[in-house]
Motif scaffolding. Structure first.
Motif, PDB file in Angstrom:
ATOM      1  N   ASP A   1       2.589  -1.571   8.769  1.00  0.00           N
ATOM      2  CA  ASP A   1       3.367  -0.375   9.081  1.00  0.00           C
ATOM      3  C   ASP A   1       2.780   0.850   8.376  1.00  0.00           C
ATOM      4  N   GLU A   2       2.496   1.899   9.154  1.00  0.00           N
ATOM      5  CA  GLU A   2       1.972   3.147   8.610  1.00  0.00           C
ATOM      6  C   GLU A   2       3.059   4.213   8.511  1.00  0.00           C
ATOM      7  N   GLY A   3       4.285   3.844   8.809  1.00  0.00           N
ATOM      8  CA  GLY A   3       5.382   4.799   8.838  1.00  0.00           C
ATOM      9  C   GLY A   3       5.626   5.315  10.233  1.00  0.00           C
ATOM     10  N   ASP A   4       6.842   5.814  10.460  1.00  0.00           N
ATOM     11  CA  ASP A   4       7.226   6.349  11.773  1.00  0.00           C
ATOM     12  C   ASP A   4       7.121   5.305  12.879  1.00  0.00           C
ATOM     13  N   GLY A   5       7.199   4.025  12.505  1.00  0.00           N
ATOM     14  CA  GLY A   5       7.221   2.965  13.511  1.00  0.00           C
ATOM     15  C   GLY A   5       5.918   2.695  14.207  1.00  0.00           C
ATOM     16  N   VAL A   6       4.798   3.039  13.562  1.00  0.00           N
ATOM     17  CA  VAL A   6       3.497   2.749  14.165  1.00  0.00           C
ATOM     18  C   VAL A   6       2.630   1.982  13.172  1.00  0.00           C
ATOM     19  N   GLY A   7       1.667   1.243  13.699  1.00  0.00           N
ATOM     20  CA  GLY A   7       0.761   0.470  12.861  1.00  0.00           C
ATOM     21  C   GLY A   7       0.206  -0.702  13.654  1.00  0.00           C
TER      22      GLY A   7
END
Length: 258
Positions: A127-133
């Motif tokens: 997870d890179e934050g903001d629900g993306v990765g």
């Protein structure tokens, strides 16, 4: 309709800004202002695909893998990339790729793998934050043995063979997946509590796994091919009467099994 109208739909789904730094997603050939009347979709852009687009009257190609990954020092018809570029430019065909940006949204490549396996409680793996990765991890509806997991993966992905580490001795209930080349996420998969990690392009030494953790390499192409259907459905949903089709030669996998 213009190329930029199609691009907006794709990038609302998978913003270009979230792609990996080494990637080259986006418009590889053409202008956002070019008119487009028909789109052809595939996983890879090859000279044959451009020929098919010409025959079908398509003036835009959308793929998962970018035609151009890095700077070109020359554009020659003797090179596969150069040949595709030359043919596209001559025919006035725009080429767009949604690659790691489509990998890093939950509804993208890895999310499709999770759905195919029936995973529940799915979340981003790295997870890179903001629900993306990259990658996702989730739970099987019920625990299975390693042998049952092997058969499940073969069945769900229509595979004849799987490269796998030594089967885990315990039950498998939590599974991490990453479409494409996912060797870099093995540690993240272990930290997530997964007993099984499924991806492609896994190198030899990574198959020496600790007890209770198993790796399956189902192939790069095999793990990503569903993104073509996802992008196709996305465009048809937004432009129901627009002419968009998937290549008749969908299998562009350069890896052959004998």
């Amino acid at each position: 309709m213009k190329v930029k109208d199609i691009i907006k739909v794709i990038e609302d789904f998978a913003p270009l800004s979230i792609q990996e730094g080494w990637d080259n997603s986006g418009l590889c050939v053409g202008s956002p202002e070019d008119e487009v009347t028909s789109v052809l979709m595939a996983l890879d852009c090859t000279p044959d695909l451009v020929d098919e687009a010409v025959s079908a009257g398509a003036d835009m190609i959308i793929t998962h893998h970018p035609l151009i990954f890095s700077g070109l020092k020359k554009i020659s018809p003797d090179d596969m990339v150069g040949a595709a570029v030359i043919k596209a430019v001559r025919a006035g065909i725009s080429i767009y790729a949604a690659h790691t940006n489509a990998d890093k949204v939950l509804e993208g490549v890895s999310g499709a793998m999770a759905a195919r396996l029936g995973l529940e409680n799915v979340r981003i793996l790295a997870d890179e934050g903001d629900g993306v990765g990259l990658g996702v991890v989730g739970d099987l509806p019920q625990p299975v043995s390693a042998q049952e997991a092997l058969q499940l993966v073969k069945d769900r992905f229509s595979l004849k063979t799987i490269r796998a580490s030594r089967p885990s001795g315990g039950e498998i209930s939590r599974v991490a997946v990453c479409g494409g080349s996912g060797g870099s996420l093995i540690s993240a998969a272990r930290r997530s509590g997964a007993q099984l990690y499924i991806s492609g392009d896994i190198s030899y030494h990574n198959f020496f796994t600790p007890e209770g953790f198993m790796i399956m390499d189902i192939g790069h192409y095999e793990s990503e091919r569903e993104i073509v259907d996802i992008l196709f459905s996305l465009i048809k949903k937004n432009f129901p009467t627009f002419a968009v089709r998937i290549t008749r030669n969908l299998n562009s996998n350069p890896v052959l099994y004998f």
